[in-house]
Design a protein around this motif. Structure first.
Motif, PDB file in Angstrom:
ATOM      1  N   GLU A  74       6.727  50.650  39.838  1.00 51.00           N
ATOM      2  CA  GLU A  74       5.938  50.743  41.079  1.00 51.00           C
ATOM      3  C   GLU A  74       4.464  50.453  40.844  1.00 51.00           C
ATOM      4  OE1 GLU A  74       7.044  54.455  43.072  1.00 51.00           O
ATOM      5  OE2 GLU A  74       8.581  53.302  44.144  1.00 51.00           O
ATOM      6  N   VAL A  75       4.198  49.508  39.961  1.00 50.88           N
ATOM      7  CA  VAL A  75       2.860  48.962  39.765  1.00 50.88           C
ATOM      8  C   VAL A  75       2.760  47.692  40.603  1.00 50.88           C
ATOM      9  CG1 VAL A  75       1.295  47.855  38.116  1.00 50.88           C
ATOM     10  CG2 VAL A  75       2.582  49.901  37.449  1.00 50.88           C
ATOM     11  N   HIS A  76       1.696  47.546  41.369  1.00 53.39           N
ATOM     12  CA  HIS A  76       1.517  46.374  42.204  1.00 53.39           C
ATOM     13  C   HIS A  76       0.791  45.278  41.417  1.00 53.39           C
ATOM     14  CE1 HIS A  76       2.003  48.491  46.372  1.00 53.39           C
ATOM     15  NE2 HIS A  76       3.078  48.579  45.604  1.00 53.39           N
ATOM     16  N   ILE A  77       1.361  44.073  41.481  1.00 56.96           N
ATOM     17  CA  ILE A  77       0.849  42.922  40.751  1.00 56.96           C
ATOM     18  C   ILE A  77       0.656  41.767  41.723  1.00 56.96           C
ATOM     19  CG2 ILE A  77       1.282  41.276  38.883  1.00 56.96           C
ATOM     20  CD1 ILE A  77       1.078  44.045  37.779  1.00 56.96           C
ATOM     21  N   VAL A  78      -0.540  41.178  41.775  1.00 58.37           N
ATOM     22  CA  VAL A  78      -0.787  39.989  42.590  1.00 58.37           C
ATOM     23  C   VAL A  78      -0.270  38.767  41.831  1.00 58.37           C
ATOM     24  CG1 VAL A  78      -2.538  38.488  43.615  1.00 58.37           C
ATOM     25  CG2 VAL A  78      -2.797  40.977  43.748  1.00 58.37           C
ATOM     26  N   CYS A  79       0.605  38.001  42.494  1.00 59.92           N
ATOM     27  CA  CYS A  79       1.184  36.797  41.892  1.00 59.92           C
ATOM     28  C   CYS A  79       0.788  35.588  42.741  1.00 59.92           C
ATOM     29  CB  CYS A  79       2.706  36.904  41.850  1.00 59.92           C
ATOM     30  SG  CYS A  79       3.347  38.391  41.051  1.00 59.92           S
ATOM     31  N   LEU A  80       0.283  34.545  42.112  1.00 56.71           N
ATOM     32  CA  LEU A  80      -0.135  33.326  42.795  1.00 56.71           C
ATOM     33  C   LEU A  80       0.622  32.140  42.220  1.00 56.71           C
ATOM     34  CD1 LEU A  80      -4.021  33.905  42.756  1.00 56.71           C
ATOM     35  CD2 LEU A  80      -2.373  34.632  44.509  1.00 56.71           C
ATOM     36  N   PHE A  81       0.947  31.162  43.072  1.00 53.49           N
ATOM     37  CA  PHE A  81       1.781  30.042  42.656  1.00 53.49           C
ATOM     38  C   PHE A  81       1.139  28.701  43.024  1.00 53.49           C
ATOM     39  CE2 PHE A  81       4.385  33.758  43.160  1.00 53.49           C
ATOM     40  CZ  PHE A  81       5.102  33.753  41.970  1.00 53.49           C
ATOM     41  N   PRO A  82       1.436  27.649  42.238  1.00 51.77           N
ATOM     42  CA  PRO A  82       0.770  26.361  42.439  1.00 51.77           C
ATOM     43  C   PRO A  82       1.297  25.565  43.625  1.00 51.77           C
ATOM     44  CG  PRO A  82       2.330  26.188  40.636  1.00 51.77           C
ATOM     45  CD  PRO A  82       2.281  27.636  41.034  1.00 51.77           C
ATOM     46  N   ASP A  83       2.491  25.902  44.114  1.00 49.58           N
ATOM     47  CA  ASP A  83       3.031  25.216  45.286  1.00 49.58           C
ATOM     48  C   ASP A  83       4.069  26.100  45.964  1.00 49.58           C
ATOM     49  OD1 ASP A  83       5.731  24.644  44.103  1.00 49.58           O
ATOM     50  OD2 ASP A  83       4.584  23.300  42.808  1.00 49.58           O
ATOM     51  N   ILE A  84       4.425  25.722  47.171  1.00 45.93           N
ATOM     52  CA  ILE A  84       5.308  26.565  47.977  1.00 45.93           C
ATOM     53  C   ILE A  84       6.731  26.586  47.434  1.00 45.93           C
ATOM     54  CG2 ILE A  84       5.885  24.731  49.612  1.00 45.93           C
ATOM     55  CD1 ILE A  84       5.409  28.538  50.285  1.00 45.93           C
ATOM     56  N   GLU A  85       7.165  25.502  46.800  1.00 45.45           N
ATOM     57  CA  GLU A  85       8.522  25.473  46.267  1.00 45.45           C
ATOM     58  C   GLU A  85       8.709  26.509  45.169  1.00 45.45           C
ATOM     59  OE1 GLU A  85       7.665  21.934  48.474  1.00 45.45           O
ATOM     60  OE2 GLU A  85       6.638  22.695  46.689  1.00 45.45           O
ATOM     61  N   LYS A  86       7.759  26.586  44.265  1.00 39.37           N
ATOM     62  CA  LYS A  86       7.845  27.567  43.177  1.00 39.37           C
ATOM     63  C   LYS A  86       7.698  28.985  43.719  1.00 39.37           C
ATOM     64  CE  LYS A  86       6.294  24.584  39.372  1.00 39.37           C
ATOM     65  NZ  LYS A  86       6.205  23.316  40.136  1.00 39.37           N
ATOM     66  N   ALA A  87       6.828  29.144  44.716  1.00 35.79           N
ATOM     67  CA  ALA A  87       6.643  30.469  45.312  1.00 35.79           C
ATOM     68  C   ALA A  87       7.929  30.962  45.963  1.00 35.79           C
ATOM     69  CB  ALA A  87       5.516  30.422  46.342  1.00 35.79           C
ATOM     70  N   LEU A  88       8.592  30.098  46.700  1.00 33.26           N
ATOM     71  CA  LEU A  88       9.819  30.501  47.379  1.00 33.26           C
ATOM     72  C   LEU A  88      10.962  30.737  46.404  1.00 33.26           C
ATOM     73  CD1 LEU A  88       9.699  28.224  50.545  1.00 33.26           C
ATOM     74  CD2 LEU A  88       9.241  30.680  50.409  1.00 33.26           C
ATOM     75  N   ALA A  89      10.985  29.987  45.303  1.00 30.48           N
ATOM     76  CA  ALA A  89      12.007  30.220  44.273  1.00 30.48           C
ATOM     77  C   ALA A  89      11.804  31.594  43.633  1.00 30.48           C
ATOM     78  CB  ALA A  89      11.958  29.117  43.223  1.00 30.48           C
ATOM     79  N   PHE A  90      10.547  31.929  43.346  1.00 29.37           N
ATOM     80  CA  PHE A  90      10.246  33.256  42.804  1.00 29.37           C
ATOM     81  C   PHE A  90      10.587  34.330  43.822  1.00 29.37           C
ATOM     82  CE2 PHE A  90       7.239  36.787  42.028  1.00 29.37           C
ATOM     83  CZ  PHE A  90       7.581  37.094  40.723  1.00 29.37           C
ATOM     84  N   SER A  91      10.272  34.074  45.080  1.00 28.35           N
ATOM     85  CA  SER A  91      10.565  35.019  46.149  1.00 28.35           C
ATOM     86  C   SER A  91      12.066  35.306  46.230  1.00 28.35           C
ATOM     87  CB  SER A  91      10.064  34.462  47.487  1.00 28.35           C
ATOM     88  OG  SER A  91      10.266  35.368  48.542  1.00 28.35           O
ATOM     89  N   ASP A  92      12.869  34.271  46.123  1.00 29.14           N
ATOM     90  CA  ASP A  92      14.328  34.451  46.162  1.00 29.14           C
ATOM     91  C   ASP A  92      14.803  35.292  44.985  1.00 29.14           C
ATOM     92  OD1 ASP A  92      14.540  32.961  48.457  1.00 29.14           O
ATOM     93  OD2 ASP A  92      15.152  31.116  47.441  1.00 29.14           O
ATOM     94  N   TYR A  93      14.203  35.038  43.809  1.00 28.39           N
ATOM     95  CA  TYR A  93      14.603  35.809  42.631  1.00 28.39           C
ATOM     96  C   TYR A  93      14.256  37.287  42.807  1.00 28.39           C
ATOM     97  CZ  TYR A  93      14.367  38.014  38.111  1.00 28.39           C
ATOM     98  OH  TYR A  93      14.524  38.923  37.091  1.00 28.39           O
TER      99      TYR A  93
END
Length: 236
Positions: A74-93
């Motif tokens: 329950e530690v909050h971590i800000v994650c930033l991604f270089p494009d929307i495709e990679k962001a959505l893939a991480f989101s799905d995971y």
């Protein structure tokens, strides 16, 4: 060039975010306030990032797709991604690792998915504010697999921060940056946790409401105001 930024903003998809935090409201308020670049970082999801990025592009605002990851501790971590495709893939995971707890809007708030015109396209049923299966120790490694960078959020707060929950931060985590919400606490934190002196310091609003979006105070030096230019800053 110096750009003003806020890399920690929530939309109406975060259950604790106000329903007025729509894509158009977020980007237009950011532009009015004078921001050059923002990131959308909803809890454990990137599903409103496409809409905010499209809305931002229309008015010349750089929008980075991101997430506020809740680790297994329950530690909050800000994650930033270089494009929307990679962001959505991480989101799905990350979504696949969340426990099967259904959201109760009357208790936690709505989880609204929008398009770039603020039209509601869906509601997320799984509660997004639970802990994922990704540990704090594995956060950097996991985010890198999707081309992203990450840093501990609001380390000066008494809950959901790496210092409040784990009591320490050192090189073993692999972070190169930390977020301090209240910069008046910066020196105290540096004196108490010496490792912070070796890291970049970011200060974001963590805004869940339009009125909590801050007047720009801080800047970073980048070669250009773009996602790639901002990533170069973090990777230097």
């Amino acid at each position: 060039m110096k750009i003003s930024y806020d890399f920690h903003i929530h939309s109406c998809l975060s259950p604790c975010g106000d329903n007025d935090m729509t894509p158009q409201n977020i980007v237009n308020m950011s532009k009015i306030m004078g921001y050059d670049a923002i990131a959308l970082t909803d809890h454990n999801t990137c599903r409103n990032c496409p809409a905010v990025m499209k809305a931002g592009k229309e008015i010349g605002l750089t929008v980075i797709p991101g997430m506020e990851l809740c680790t297994s501790e329950e530690v909050h971590i800000v994650c930033l991604f270089p494009d929307i495709e990679k962001a959505l893939a991480f989101s799905d995971y990350i979504y696949s690792t969340l426990p099967p707890v259904k959201n109760k809007p009357s208790v936690f708030g709505d989880q609204i998915i929008c398009n770039e015109n603020d039209e509601v396209t869906g509601n997320e049923e799984k509660l997004l504010i639970t802990a994922s299966a990704v540990s704090c120790a594995k956060a950097v490694e996991t985010v890198k697999k999707y081309g992203g960078i990450c840093y501990p959020a609001h380390i000066d707060r008494s809950s959901f921060s790496i210092l409040s929950n784990l009591g320490m931060i050192d090189e073993s985590f692999g972070f190169t940056c930390v977020e301090i919400f209240d910069m008046a606490k910066e020196q105290e934190l540096k004196e108490k946790h010496l490792y912070i002196n070796t890291l970049k310091i970011i200060s974001d609003s963590d805004a869940h409401y339009l009125e909590k979006m801050r007047i720009p105070e801080y800047t970073i030096d980048v070669n250009e105001n773009s996602i790639s230019g901002i990533f170069e800053y973090f990777e230097m």
